[in-house]
Motif scaffolding. Structure first.
Motif, short mmCIF file in Angstrom:
data_model
loop_
_atom_site.label_atom_id
_atom_site.label_comp_id
_atom_site.label_asym_id
_atom_site.label_seq_id
_atom_site.Cartn_x
_atom_site.Cartn_y
_atom_site.Cartn_z
N ASP A 1 0.83 -1.21 0.00
CA ASP A 1 0.00 0.00 0.00
C ASP A 1 0.86 1.25 0.00
OD1 ASP A 1 -2.53 -1.12 -0.08
OD2 ASP A 1 -2.70 -1.30 2.10
N LEU A 2 1.87 1.27 0.86
CA LEU A 2 2.75 2.44 0.95
C LEU A 2 3.48 2.70 -0.35
CD1 LEU A 2 4.11 4.65 2.69
CD2 LEU A 2 5.84 2.95 3.30
N LEU A 3 4.04 1.65 -0.93
CA LEU A 3 4.82 1.80 -2.16
C LEU A 3 3.96 2.24 -3.33
CD1 LEU A 3 7.11 -1.37 -1.84
CD2 LEU A 3 7.77 1.02 -1.49
N ILE A 4 2.77 1.69 -3.45
CA ILE A 4 1.88 2.06 -4.56
C ILE A 4 1.33 3.47 -4.37
CG2 ILE A 4 -0.34 1.57 -5.66
CD1 ILE A 4 0.22 -1.38 -5.33
N ASN A 5 0.88 3.78 -3.16
CA ASN A 5 0.28 5.09 -2.91
C ASN A 5 1.27 6.24 -3.04
OD1 ASN A 5 -2.19 3.85 -2.44
ND2 ASN A 5 -1.91 3.76 -0.21
N THR A 6 2.54 5.96 -2.77
CA THR A 6 3.56 7.01 -2.89
C THR A 6 4.25 6.97 -4.25
OG1 THR A 6 5.21 5.54 -1.87
CG2 THR A 6 4.01 7.05 -0.40
N GLU A 7 3.76 6.10 -5.15
CA GLU A 7 4.32 5.96 -6.50
C GLU A 7 5.82 5.71 -6.45
OE1 GLU A 7 3.13 9.37 -8.77
OE2 GLU A 7 1.02 8.83 -8.72
N ALA A 8 6.20 4.79 -5.57
CA ALA A 8 7.62 4.51 -5.35
C ALA A 8 8.15 3.37 -6.21
CB ALA A 8 7.84 4.18 -3.87
N VAL A 9 7.33 2.85 -7.11
CA VAL A 9 7.76 1.73 -7.96
C VAL A 9 7.87 2.20 -9.40
CG1 VAL A 9 7.34 -0.68 -8.57
CG2 VAL A 9 6.42 0.23 -6.42
N ARG A 10 8.94 1.78 -10.07
CA ARG A 10 9.16 2.16 -11.46
C ARG A 10 9.50 0.93 -12.28
NH1 ARG A 10 7.29 5.99 -9.65
NH2 ARG A 10 7.94 8.17 -9.68
N SER A 11 9.18 1.00 -13.57
CA SER A 11 9.57 -0.07 -14.47
C SER A 11 11.09 -0.14 -14.53
CB SER A 11 9.00 0.20 -15.87
OG SER A 11 9.37 -0.83 -16.76
N GLY A 12 11.64 -1.31 -14.35
CA GLY A 12 13.09 -1.48 -14.36
C GLY A 12 13.69 -1.59 -12.97
N ASP A 13 12.88 -1.43 -11.92
CA ASP A 13 13.40 -1.54 -10.55
C ASP A 13 14.01 -2.92 -10.30
OD1 ASP A 13 12.84 1.04 -9.77
OD2 ASP A 13 10.94 0.55 -8.78
N PHE A 14 13.39 -3.95 -10.84
CA PHE A 14 13.90 -5.30 -10.60
C PHE A 14 15.30 -5.47 -11.18
CE2 PHE A 14 14.62 -9.66 -11.97
CZ PHE A 14 14.37 -10.38 -10.80
N THR A 15 15.48 -5.09 -12.44
CA THR A 15 16.78 -5.30 -13.07
C THR A 15 17.86 -4.44 -12.44
OG1 THR A 15 16.15 -3.70 -14.80
CG2 THR A 15 15.80 -6.02 -15.28
N GLN A 16 17.49 -3.27 -11.93
CA GLN A 16 18.48 -2.40 -11.30
C GLN A 16 18.98 -2.98 -9.98
OE1 GLN A 16 17.05 1.63 -10.92
NE2 GLN A 16 16.79 1.90 -13.13
N SER A 17 18.11 -3.69 -9.28
CA SER A 17 18.50 -4.25 -7.98
C SER A 17 18.81 -5.74 -8.04
CB SER A 17 17.38 -4.01 -6.95
OG SER A 17 16.18 -4.65 -7.37
N LYS A 18 18.74 -6.33 -9.23
CA LYS A 18 18.90 -7.77 -9.37
C LYS A 18 20.26 -8.25 -8.87
CE LYS A 18 18.80 -11.49 -12.73
NZ LYS A 18 18.78 -11.84 -14.17
N ALA A 19 21.34 -7.59 -9.26
CA ALA A 19 22.67 -8.02 -8.86
C ALA A 19 22.85 -7.94 -7.34
CB ALA A 19 23.73 -7.17 -9.56
N ARG A 20 22.17 -7.03 -6.72
CA ARG A 20 22.30 -6.82 -5.28
C ARG A 20 21.39 -7.75 -4.48
NH1 ARG A 20 19.43 -3.04 -2.45
NH2 ARG A 20 18.88 -2.02 -4.42
N LEU A 21 20.16 -7.98 -4.98
CA LEU A 21 19.18 -8.73 -4.21
C LEU A 21 18.96 -10.16 -4.69
CD1 LEU A 21 16.39 -5.99 -3.87
CD2 LEU A 21 18.10 -6.63 -2.16
N TYR A 22 19.22 -10.41 -5.98
CA TYR A 22 18.83 -11.70 -6.55
C TYR A 22 19.94 -12.33 -7.38
CZ TYR A 22 14.40 -9.39 -5.48
OH TYR A 22 13.39 -8.70 -4.85
N GLN A 23 21.08 -12.55 -6.77
CA GLN A 23 22.21 -13.11 -7.53
C GLN A 23 22.01 -14.58 -7.89
OE1 GLN A 23 25.89 -12.36 -5.46
NE2 GLN A 23 25.99 -10.23 -6.11
N GLN A 24 21.39 -15.33 -7.00
CA GLN A 24 21.24 -16.77 -7.24
C GLN A 24 19.78 -17.20 -7.02
OE1 GLN A 24 24.16 -18.43 -4.55
NE2 GLN A 24 25.72 -18.45 -6.14
N VAL A 25 18.90 -16.66 -7.81
CA VAL A 25 17.49 -17.01 -7.71
C VAL A 25 17.08 -17.78 -8.96
CG1 VAL A 25 16.90 -15.07 -6.23
CG2 VAL A 25 16.73 -14.82 -8.72
#
Length: 306
Positions: A269-293
Motif C-alpha cells: 500500500d505504501l509503495l503504490i500510494n507514494t508511486e515509489a515503484v518504477r519499471s526497471g526496478d527489478f533489473t536495477q537491484s537484481k545483482a544486489r538482491l537476486y544473484q542466485q534465484v
C-alpha cells in the motif's frame, strides 16, 4: 461285394483326423497367445509413454518464452502506447485526442490478432492468460473507440478521468490483470518442475507477515505481487517483479522496521500510494538482491540478453 475297412485302417483314419484337428487347434491357439502378448506389450509401452508424458511439466521454459513473444509482448506493446496516450492527456500535450484514440483502437485490434496466433492449450494457465489478454485487447479496442467519440466534447483533463472510469476500460483492465496473474502462476509451476523445494501452488494467508514473505521463492513472490495489483485493480507500467524488488529492498534496508510495518499489504500500500515503484526496478537491484534465484529466461528478467 461291398468293401469294408479293416479295424486297423479305421484306427489309422480316426487317428489321422484327430491329429489334424489337434494341429489346427494348436495353430490357432498359438496365434491367440501371440496376439495377446503383442497387445499386452503395446499396452505396457503406451502406459510408459503416458507416464513419461505426465511426468513432463506443461510449463517448460520454451512454453513461457514462446508465450512471451507471441502473446505477452503484443499486449505489452499496446499497453505502452496506451500509457503514453494517458500521459499526454494528463499533461495537456495533445489537441488531437480523437485521432489518437482511433489509432489506439486500431492498434488494439491488430495486437489481439497477433496474440491469437499461437495454440497454448497444453499449458492450461498460459491458455487462460492468452484468452484474458485477447479479451482485454478487444475491450481496449471498444474503450478507445468510445474515448475517440468523447474527445469531441470533453476537455483533455475531463477526458482522462472519463476514460478511466468508463465501464469498458475497467473491464479491459480486469482482464489484463487476470491474464498477468495466470502468466506469473505458470512461472511458479515451471519453478516447481525444476526445483522440488518450490511448491506449484501457494495460498497466502489473509495477513502475510514480512517474516514469512522473506522466506518465499522469487517466483511465488512475483505471483503474490500480481495478486496484489489485481486486488487493487492497478494497471501499471511496471511489472509485478518490479514491485517485488521494491518490497524486498524496503524490508532489507530496515525501512519497514523503522516505520513499524509488519505485513506485506501494508508495505505494498505504501509503495503504490507514494508511486515509489518504477519499471526497471527489478533489473536495477537484481545483482544486489537476486544473484542466485531461480527464474525462467524471459527478456523482462534478463534485459541485457536481448
Amino acid at each position: 461285394m461291398e468293401k469294408r475297412l479293416t479295424a486297423t485302417a479305421m484306427f489309422f483314419s480316426v487317428g489321422f483326423v484327430f491329429m489334424l484337428v489337434c494341429a489346427v487347434g494348436a495353430f490357432f491357439y498359438g496365434i491367440q497367445i501371440g496376439t495377446e502378448k503383442t497387445e499386452a506389450k503395446y499396452a505396457v509401452d503406451e502406459d510408459d509413454a503416458n507416464g513419461a508424458a505426465a511426468s513432463v511439466s506443461p510449463y517448460q521454459q520454451q512454453d513461457l518464452v514462446s508465450f512471451y513473444h507471441t502473446v505477452f509482448l503484443p499486449y505489452r506493446e499496446f499497453q505502452n502506447e496506451w500509457f503514453d496516450a494517458m500521459n499526454k492527456l494528463s499533461q495537456g500535450k495533445t489537441n488531437e485526442a480523437t485521432s489518437m484514440f482511433k489509432d489506439l483502437s486500431n492498434l488494439a485490434e491488430s495486437k489481439a490478432k497477433e496474440a491469437s496466433s499461437i495454440d497454448v492449450q497444453r499449458s492450461p494457465l498460459l491458455a487462460e492468460a492468452q484468452v484474458s489478454y485477447i479479451r482485454s485487447l478487444k475491450l481496449f479496442n471498444e474503450a478507445a473507440g468510445k474515448a475517440a467519440t468523447s474527445a469531441k466534447t470533453l476537455a483533455f483533463n475531463e477526458l482522462k478521468q472519463h476514460v478511466e472510469n468508463e465501464k469498458t476500460y475497467l473491464s479491459a483492465t480486469q482482464f489484463s490483470l487476470t491474464a498477468q496473474q495466470s502468466y506469473y502462476a505458470a512461472m511458479v509451476n515451471w519453478a516447481a518442475s525444476v526445483d522440488m523445494d518450490v511448491p506449484s501452488e501457494y495460498k497466502a494467508p489473509a495477513i502475510l507477515e514480512l517474516s514469512q514473505w522473506q522466506k518465499l521463492p522469487i517466483t511465488i513472490k512475483n505471483k503474490l505481487m500480481a495478486d496484489q495489483l489485481t486486488s487493487r485493480l492497478e494497471l501499471t507500467s511496471y511489472y509485478p517483479h518490479d514491485l517485488t524488488s521494491r518490497v524486498d529492498d524496503f524490508v532489507k534496508s530496515g525501512q519497514a522496521s523503522k516505520m513499524k510495518l509488519h505485513t506485506l499489504s501494508a508495505v505494498v500500500d505504501l509503495l503504490i500510494n507514494t508511486e515509489a515503484v518504477r519499471s526497471g526496478d527489478f533489473t536495477q537491484s537484481k545483482a544486489r538482491l537476486y544473484q542466485q534465484v531461480l527464474l525462467p529466461q524471459l527478456p523482462f528478467f534478463y534485459p541485457d540478453t536481448n
